[in-house]
Design a protein around this motif. Sequence first.
Motif, PDB file in Angstrom:
ATOM      1  N   GLY A  30      32.048  33.903  40.538  1.00 54.70           N
ATOM      2  CA  GLY A  30      31.819  33.216  41.800  1.00 54.70           C
ATOM      3  C   GLY A  30      30.560  32.378  41.752  1.00 54.70           C
ATOM      4  N   ALA A  31      30.344  31.602  42.815  1.00 54.98           N
ATOM      5  CA  ALA A  31      29.172  30.734  42.896  1.00 54.98           C
ATOM      6  C   ALA A  31      27.971  31.448  43.497  1.00 54.98           C
ATOM      7  N   ASP A  32      28.204  32.445  44.343  1.00 57.18           N
ATOM      8  CA  ASP A  32      27.128  33.166  45.032  1.00 57.18           C
ATOM      9  C   ASP A  32      26.736  34.393  44.210  1.00 57.18           C
ATOM     10  N   LYS A  33      25.527  34.365  43.651  1.00 55.64           N
ATOM     11  CA  LYS A  33      25.068  35.449  42.775  1.00 55.64           C
ATOM     12  C   LYS A  33      25.055  36.790  43.486  1.00 55.64           C
ATOM     13  N   GLN A  34      24.654  36.809  44.754  1.00 48.92           N
ATOM     14  CA  GLN A  34      24.570  38.054  45.505  1.00 48.92           C
ATOM     15  C   GLN A  34      25.954  38.667  45.701  1.00 48.92           C
ATOM     16  N   LYS A  35      26.948  37.857  46.064  1.00 47.52           N
ATOM     17  CA  LYS A  35      28.308  38.359  46.288  1.00 47.52           C
ATOM     18  C   LYS A  35      28.939  38.867  44.999  1.00 47.52           C
ATOM     19  N   VAL A  36      28.711  38.154  43.894  1.00 50.58           N
ATOM     20  CA  VAL A  36      29.258  38.573  42.594  1.00 50.58           C
ATOM     21  C   VAL A  36      28.660  39.913  42.186  1.00 50.58           C
ATOM     22  N   GLY A  37      27.342  40.049  42.302  1.00 42.49           N
ATOM     23  CA  GLY A  37      26.674  41.300  41.943  1.00 42.49           C
ATOM     24  C   GLY A  37      27.084  42.449  42.839  1.00 42.49           C
TER      25      GLY A  37
ATOM     26  N   VAL B 272      40.586  47.050  45.469  1.00 42.24           N
ATOM     27  CA  VAL B 272      39.354  46.340  45.804  1.00 42.24           C
ATOM     28  C   VAL B 272      39.704  44.883  46.082  1.00 42.24           C
ATOM     29  N   ASN B 273      39.371  44.418  47.291  1.00 41.02           N
ATOM     30  CA  ASN B 273      39.613  43.030  47.685  1.00 41.02           C
ATOM     31  C   ASN B 273      38.333  42.224  47.507  1.00 41.02           C
ATOM     32  N   PRO B 274      38.397  41.065  46.854  1.00 40.90           N
ATOM     33  CA  PRO B 274      37.192  40.243  46.708  1.00 40.90           C
ATOM     34  C   PRO B 274      36.874  39.493  47.997  1.00 40.90           C
ATOM     35  N   PRO B 275      35.580  39.281  48.300  1.00 36.23           N
ATOM     36  CA  PRO B 275      35.220  38.484  49.473  1.00 36.23           C
ATOM     37  C   PRO B 275      35.512  37.002  49.221  1.00 36.23           C
ATOM     38  N   GLU B 276      35.364  36.194  50.248  1.00 26.63           N
ATOM     39  CA  GLU B 276      35.588  34.751  50.148  1.00 26.63           C
ATOM     40  C   GLU B 276      34.638  34.142  49.118  1.00 26.63           C
ATOM     41  N   GLY B 277      35.164  33.320  48.218  1.00 29.12           N
ATOM     42  CA  GLY B 277      34.339  32.640  47.228  1.00 29.12           C
ATOM     43  C   GLY B 277      34.141  33.417  45.928  1.00 29.12           C
ATOM     44  N   VAL B 278      34.736  34.606  45.821  1.00 26.69           N
ATOM     45  CA  VAL B 278      34.614  35.414  44.602  1.00 26.69           C
ATOM     46  C   VAL B 278      36.011  35.697  44.075  1.00 26.69           C
ATOM     47  N   THR B 279      36.191  35.569  42.761  1.00 26.33           N
ATOM     48  CA  THR B 279      37.491  35.854  42.150  1.00 26.33           C
ATOM     49  C   THR B 279      37.349  36.983  41.147  1.00 26.33           C
ATOM     50  N   ILE B 280      38.443  37.715  40.969  1.00 21.25           N
ATOM     51  CA  ILE B 280      38.482  38.810  40.004  1.00 21.25           C
ATOM     52  C   ILE B 280      39.559  38.491  38.983  1.00 21.25           C
TER      53      ILE B 280
ATOM     54  N   GLU C  40      28.923  35.309  36.551  1.00 19.06           N
ATOM     55  CA  GLU C  40      29.989  36.176  36.058  1.00 19.06           C
ATOM     56  C   GLU C  40      29.421  37.549  35.701  1.00 19.06           C
ATOM     57  N   LYS C  41      30.132  38.595  36.109  1.00 18.42           N
ATOM     58  CA  LYS C  41      29.784  39.969  35.720  1.00 18.42           C
ATOM     59  C   LYS C  41      31.030  40.561  35.081  1.00 18.42           C
ATOM     60  N   ARG C  42      30.856  41.201  33.926  1.00 22.59           N
ATOM     61  CA  ARG C  42      31.969  41.831  33.216  1.00 22.59           C
ATOM     62  C   ARG C  42      31.807  43.344  33.274  1.00 22.59           C
ATOM     63  N   LEU C  43      32.899  44.027  33.577  1.00 21.63           N
ATOM     64  CA  LEU C  43      32.910  45.484  33.658  1.00 21.63           C
ATOM     65  C   LEU C  43      33.920  46.035  32.657  1.00 21.63           C
ATOM     66  N   LYS C  44      33.572  47.166  32.036  1.00 17.89           N
ATOM     67  CA  LYS C  44      34.479  47.851  31.109  1.00 17.89           C
ATOM     68  C   LYS C  44      34.895  49.172  31.732  1.00 17.89           C
ATOM     69  N   ILE C  45      36.153  49.533  31.515  1.00 14.89           N
ATOM     70  CA  ILE C  45      36.667  50.803  32.005  1.00 14.89           C
ATOM     71  C   ILE C  45      36.933  51.675  30.790  1.00 14.89           C
ATOM     72  N   GLU C  46      36.328  52.862  30.768  1.00 13.28           N
ATOM     73  CA  GLU C  46      36.510  53.774  29.642  1.00 13.28           C
ATOM     74  C   GLU C  46      37.065  55.092  30.124  1.00 13.28           C
ATOM     75  N   GLY C  47      38.009  55.627  29.373  1.00 10.77           N
ATOM     76  CA  GLY C  47      38.638  56.902  29.704  1.00 10.77           C
ATOM     77  C   GLY C  47      40.126  56.824  29.444  1.00 10.77           C
ATOM     78  N   ILE C  48      40.723  57.925  29.069  1.00 13.27           N
ATOM     79  CA  ILE C  48      42.153  57.955  28.770  1.00 13.27           C
ATOM     80  C   ILE C  48      42.940  57.756  30.068  1.00 13.27           C
TER      81      ILE C  48
ATOM     82  N   GLU D 145      22.314  26.777  40.464  1.00 17.14           N
ATOM     83  CA  GLU D 145      22.990  27.239  39.247  1.00 17.14           C
ATOM     84  C   GLU D 145      24.404  27.722  39.548  1.00 17.14           C
ATOM     85  N   GLY D 146      24.581  28.388  40.685  1.00 15.80           N
ATOM     86  CA  GLY D 146      25.884  28.927  41.060  1.00 15.80           C
ATOM     87  C   GLY D 146      26.924  27.855  41.306  1.00 15.80           C
ATOM     88  N   VAL D 147      26.555  26.776  42.002  1.00 17.22           N
ATOM     89  CA  VAL D 147      27.534  25.728  42.288  1.00 17.22           C
ATOM     90  C   VAL D 147      27.782  24.829  41.084  1.00 17.22           C
ATOM     91  N   SER D 148      26.885  24.831  40.096  1.00 20.18           N
ATOM     92  CA  SER D 148      27.104  24.008  38.908  1.00 20.18           C
ATOM     93  C   SER D 148      27.774  24.801  37.777  1.00 20.18           C
TER      94      SER D 148
END
Length: 184
Positions: A137-144, A117-125, A86-94, A79-82
């Motif tokens: 990214g394609a690797d579920k573990q690295k994205v999480g 925060v630097n992303p590992p190889e194969g993951v984009t932010i 994706e994980k989405r994060l929200k930032i809240e606070g003034i 599923e990852g290579v096809s």
Amino acid sequence: MSKIGKKVISVPVPVKVRVDGGMVFVEGPKGKLEFAHHPAMQVAFDDKAREISVNRPDNERLNRSLHGLTRTLIANMVEGVSKGFEKRLKIEGIGFQARMDKKTVELTVGFANKIKVNPPEGVTIEVPEPTVVVVKGADKQKVGQLAAEIRGVRPPEPYKGKGVRYENEVVRRKEGKAFASGGA
């Protein structure tokens, strides 16, 4: 028999799979992944039906526990290579926000310094808005793992809800101190 383990994994057309000894190699439009499975598990790829099957040698406790796990990890690779993950994060606070600096993301979340925060190889932010961070990214573990590290910089606090949270995460709010009337 494991309900999950006995299901076959159907492989979409653009994905290439190679099973070589104790390794499974999966290549697709989103990237390449490899996985070294436990030697007791038997992984087979049927090229005509484009299906991967995982079998166990016996009903020993260890083999039963590895059966479904191995099948799920390989299915996540396909599923990852096809499609990718994706994980989405929200930032809240003034004043809390994120911004991109080349491939690094800079978080301003109430500390004296900006957190990088630097992303590992194969993951984009990506930062589509100053209060939204998308990890892909394609690797579920690295994205999480990267999403958890970003959230861990400033987890949401229960009183005002300020901090970094997953997009659909519900933070249980607490009531502040109640004013006690009477008495000195």
